[in-house]
Structures are given as C-alpha cells and as structure tokens.
Design a protein around this motif. Structure first.
Motif, PDB file in Angstrom:
ATOM      1  N   GLN A  20       0.840  -1.200   0.000  1.00 50.27           N
ATOM      2  CA  GLN A  20       0.000   0.000   0.000  1.00 50.27           C
ATOM      3  C   GLN A  20       0.874   1.249   0.000  1.00 50.27           C
ATOM      4  O   GLN A  20       0.570   2.227  -0.689  1.00 50.27           O
ATOM      5  CB  GLN A  20      -0.918   0.023   1.219  1.00 50.27           C
ATOM      6  N   ALA A  24       0.834   4.068  -2.863  1.00 49.37           N
ATOM      7  CA  ALA A  24       0.500   5.427  -2.415  1.00 49.37           C
ATOM      8  C   ALA A  24       1.523   6.429  -2.940  1.00 49.37           C
ATOM      9  O   ALA A  24       1.155   7.504  -3.429  1.00 49.37           O
ATOM     10  CB  ALA A  24       0.440   5.477  -0.892  1.00 49.37           C
ATOM     11  N   ILE A  34      -4.921   4.858   0.500  1.00 51.91           N
ATOM     12  CA  ILE A  34      -4.991   3.622  -0.301  1.00 51.91           C
ATOM     13  C   ILE A  34      -5.821   2.587   0.448  1.00 51.91           C
ATOM     14  O   ILE A  34      -6.673   1.913  -0.140  1.00 51.91           O
ATOM     15  CB  ILE A  34      -3.579   3.069  -0.619  1.00 51.91           C
TER      16      ILE A  34
END
Length: 111
Positions: A20, A24, A34
């Motif tokens: 993530q 991001a 995210i």
C-alpha cells in the motif's frame, strides 16, 4: 458474490507484490488513503482508476469488474514453494522483513 473495485485492487496489488505504501507513493497519496480505497470507504475516481491500472499492469475494465479475470495459479509453478510463500504472507510484517533479509543474504552469496 462479486468482488468490489477495492477488493480487486487489493488482489492485484498483492499478486504484483506491491505494498500500500508503494502504490500510495506512485499515485501521490498516503498509505491510509490507499487503505480507504481498498476497503471501499473512498470511491476511486476515473483518473485514479487509470493510474491504478497502469501501476498494476492491468486494464481499467478488469478493475471495474467488466473483464473476466483469467484463471491462473500465479507466477510460482512449484506448489511446495507457493505454499511456503502463502505461509510467509500470514506472518507479521516484522517477521516477513527479517525472512526477506535472510533470503536476500543467501541469494547474494550464491549469485
């Protein structure tokens, strides 16, 4: 039951080995944002959908659920290795990182 856009993003992100935090940084938001997209708290707008598709190397149709996902077992053909990778994915993040450092050190010695 069909997958939501967020669930498809999670699946594809994990299939590609992207965190993530990494996605991001690529789209210019924070990791919690995210997470909110993946959990369906925030809706993914059109321009972001295109960015996700490019980063995840897929089509916007697949992200939207309009295109059927091809059945595949993934890039790992060795089932024993695949089972171990799945077990590793269930470990706490700290343990995963320690194991990855060990693997990298081993590969550096053999390569």
């Amino acid at each position: 039951m069909t997958e939501s856009i967020g669930e498809r993003i999670v699946r594809l992100r994990k299939d590609r080995g992207i965190t993530q935090k990494e996605i991001a940084a690529l789209v210019g938001v924070t990791q919690p944002v995210i997470s909110d997209y993946e959990r369906g708290i925030l809706r993914v707008h059109g321009a972001l959908l295109i960015q996700f598709a490019q980063i995840l190397k897929t089509s916007t149709d697949e992200l939207l659920g309009l295109e059927k996902q091809p059945k595949k077992t993934g890039p790992i053909k060795n089932q024993r290795l695949l089972k171990k990778v799945r077990e590793i994915e269930r470990l706490p993040r700290r343990d995963q990182e320690a194991l990855l450092r060990t693997i990298e050190a081993f590969l550096a010695k053999t390569g």
